[in-house]
Write a protein that holds these residues in place. Structure first.
Motif, PDB file in Angstrom:
ATOM      1  N   GLN A  17      -5.414 -20.066   0.760  1.00 30.94           N
ATOM      2  CA  GLN A  17      -5.970 -18.714   0.792  1.00 30.94           C
ATOM      3  C   GLN A  17      -5.698 -17.917  -0.480  1.00 30.94           C
ATOM      4  N   SER A  18      -4.562 -18.157  -1.128  1.00 21.43           N
ATOM      5  CA  SER A  18      -4.210 -17.418  -2.348  1.00 21.43           C
ATOM      6  C   SER A  18      -2.990 -18.088  -2.986  1.00 21.43           C
TER       7      SER A  18
ATOM      8  N   HIS B   9      -1.273 -11.106  -7.231  1.00 18.38           N
ATOM      9  CA  HIS B   9      -2.245 -11.237  -6.147  1.00 18.38           C
ATOM     10  C   HIS B   9      -2.825  -9.876  -5.770  1.00 18.38           C
TER      11      HIS B   9
END
Length: 470
Positions: A61-62, A141
């Motif tokens: 996802q990240s 992020h």
């Protein structure tokens, strides 16, 4: 109580270690000439096979999600970094999302470390390095700029330094009694916005009880409560919607009720006598498999629903414990029971531990530890933090880590002597955290490429849930 001269000697011993390993040497990132994928596959070995793609699906996802799920990779890398030589009980997976709130048995709400799956004796610097690296990965992020991210690390490390200096002056009992309560954080908060966030967190925690969980996870089936299947996150091991493969030993051989009862009895025997008495007032209703977290996906994790004579619920979580990533790369004493390792490490490091924290062996010899599920536990929502909030959160995490290290290691004067009063360690950690965050970006790209090439499989929760929809 130690004499002042003794404390001076202990600080001096810590300060002398700078001659062996200068603080500036901690900016090295270690053994990074490796492919992260085989390390991830090593940590996936022995997990429920059909859940490993879900683990990777959550990690993809990240970069921050990847970082959360790849403790083994950083432990491998840290083994090539210099250390001061002071070994204490460490968390082993000390990142921003592994701190949070929970209630003590007396129902006070504390802020502390709350994940000890990887706890083991190790260099105290490893925890600080993983925490600072997570700060930069998270800041990137969230699109915070480099100046802000560097300041976050600076504030975090100096919070750890300053708090360790205070513990160096405290008696042992004072250190063990010290707690970071939410009431204390609220009283210390200068900003109205921070006070608002703390109050909101306290309200969220108060709502996370067994009774509020009962109708969400279960329903009555005759005279008993039954946990509801919601795959892939929640399902019965031997049920129609299981994600266990037919050749898994838990399915192939079957698990009789008497085996589960014996495992539960072994767990109960690890509790103090008064807690055994408390537990005896509850009757088991049902047990099911629950997928949790990011890095833990695929390890065997069960929840058990019990009720008392008033039909009030208690949810216990039995989580598989495997070899710590720290112990894989740092020579540690032999461990005979991984669940006991987690429990004893948690008791050493936390200011207060779960009322029902214990350990047992599961069917076919796997090691487990147990605790309450969710009871007033919560993690901060880092995704919603602006620069000021994330900086403040980092300061509290640094403070909590210092308390955990001081309590568990008993080396606060030595560590404080090594850190000193200057910003040298903070400056080294800024260098380390930025360089390691760059490495995380490279590892994440390699991981995504491996998924796209079909070298490993990644599936989302929604994708796997669709397999069970009619």
């Amino acid at each position: 109580m130690e004499h002042v001269a003794d404390l001076k000697d202990r600080r001096a011993r810590g300060r002398a270690l700078r001659q062996v390993v200068p603080r500036r040497a901690h900016d090295a990132i270690g053994n990074v000439r490796r492919d992260p994928v085989p390390l991830l596959e090593t940590s996936s070995a022995g997990r429920v096979e059909r859940l490993v793609p879900l683990r990777y699906g959550r990690m993809i996802q990240s970069p921050f999600a990847f970082f959360r799920g790849s403790a083994i990779v950083q432990a491998h890398d840290l083994a090539g970094t210099p250390t001061s030589g002071m070994t204490i009980q460490i968390c082993g997976d000390c990142h921003l999302a592994n701190f949070g709130g929970f209630a003590t048995p007396e129902r006070a709400l504390l802020f502390d470390l709350n994940d000890f799956d990887e706890t083991s004796p190790g260099p105290w610097e490893w925890d600080l390095k993983r925490l600072t690296a997570s700060m930069v990965v998270a800041a990137r992020h969230l699109r915070h700029d480099k100046t802000a991210a560097d300041n976050m690390v600076f504030e975090l490390v100096n919070s750890y330094r300053d708090r360790m200096a205070l513990y160096a002056e405290m008696g042992v009992l004072e250190t063990w009694y010290d707690r970071i309560t939410f009431d204390r954080l609220l009283a210390e908060a200068a900003s109205p916005d921070v006070q608002k966030q703390i109050r909101r967190a306290m309200e969220r925690a108060a709502a996370r009880t067994h009774e509020t969980l009962l109708p969400k996870l279960s329903a009555r089936a005759g005279h008993r409560w039954r946990i509801l299947d919601a795959p892939p996150a929640l399902f019965h091991v031997t049920g129609r919607q299981t994600l266990f493969s037919e050749d898994d030993d838990w399915l192939k051989a079957g698990i009789a009720a008497d085996v589960i009862a014996r495992c539960f009895g072994d767990y109960a025997s690890t509790l103090a006598a008064d807690r055994q008495e408390l537990l005896s007032h509850f009757t088991v209703q049902d047990i099911a498999f629950k997928v949790v977290g990011v890095g833990s996906v695929g390890t065997r994790c069960l929840i058990q629903l019990l009720v008392d004579s008033h039909d009030k619920p208690l949810f216990l979580q039995f989580k598989e414990a495997t070899k710590s990533v720290v112990a894989r790369y740092f020579k540690s004493p032999a461990v005979t029971h991984e669940g006991r390792r987690v429990v004893e490490g948690q008791r050493l490091m936390q200011a207060a531990s779960d009322l029902f924290l214990g350990w047992t062996k599961g069917p076919f010899g796997r090691h487990f530890y147990a605790r309450q599920l969710r009871d007033m536990k919560f993690s901060a929502d880092i995704e919603l933090m602006d620069t000021a909030l994330l900086t403040g959160y980092g300061r509290v995490c640094g403070r909590a880590l210092a308390r955990a290290h001081a309590k568990a290691g008993g080396l606060a004067p030595e560590i404080s002597g090594y850190l000193g009063a200057s910003d040298r360690m903070a400056e080294a950690m800024i260098g380390y955290a930025n360089s390691y965050a760059d490495q995380v970006d490279r590892d994440y790209e390699a991981f995504v490429a491996a998924c796209r090439a079909g070298r490993i499989e990644a599936r989302t929760d929604a994708d796997m849930a669709a397999d069970f929809q009619v």
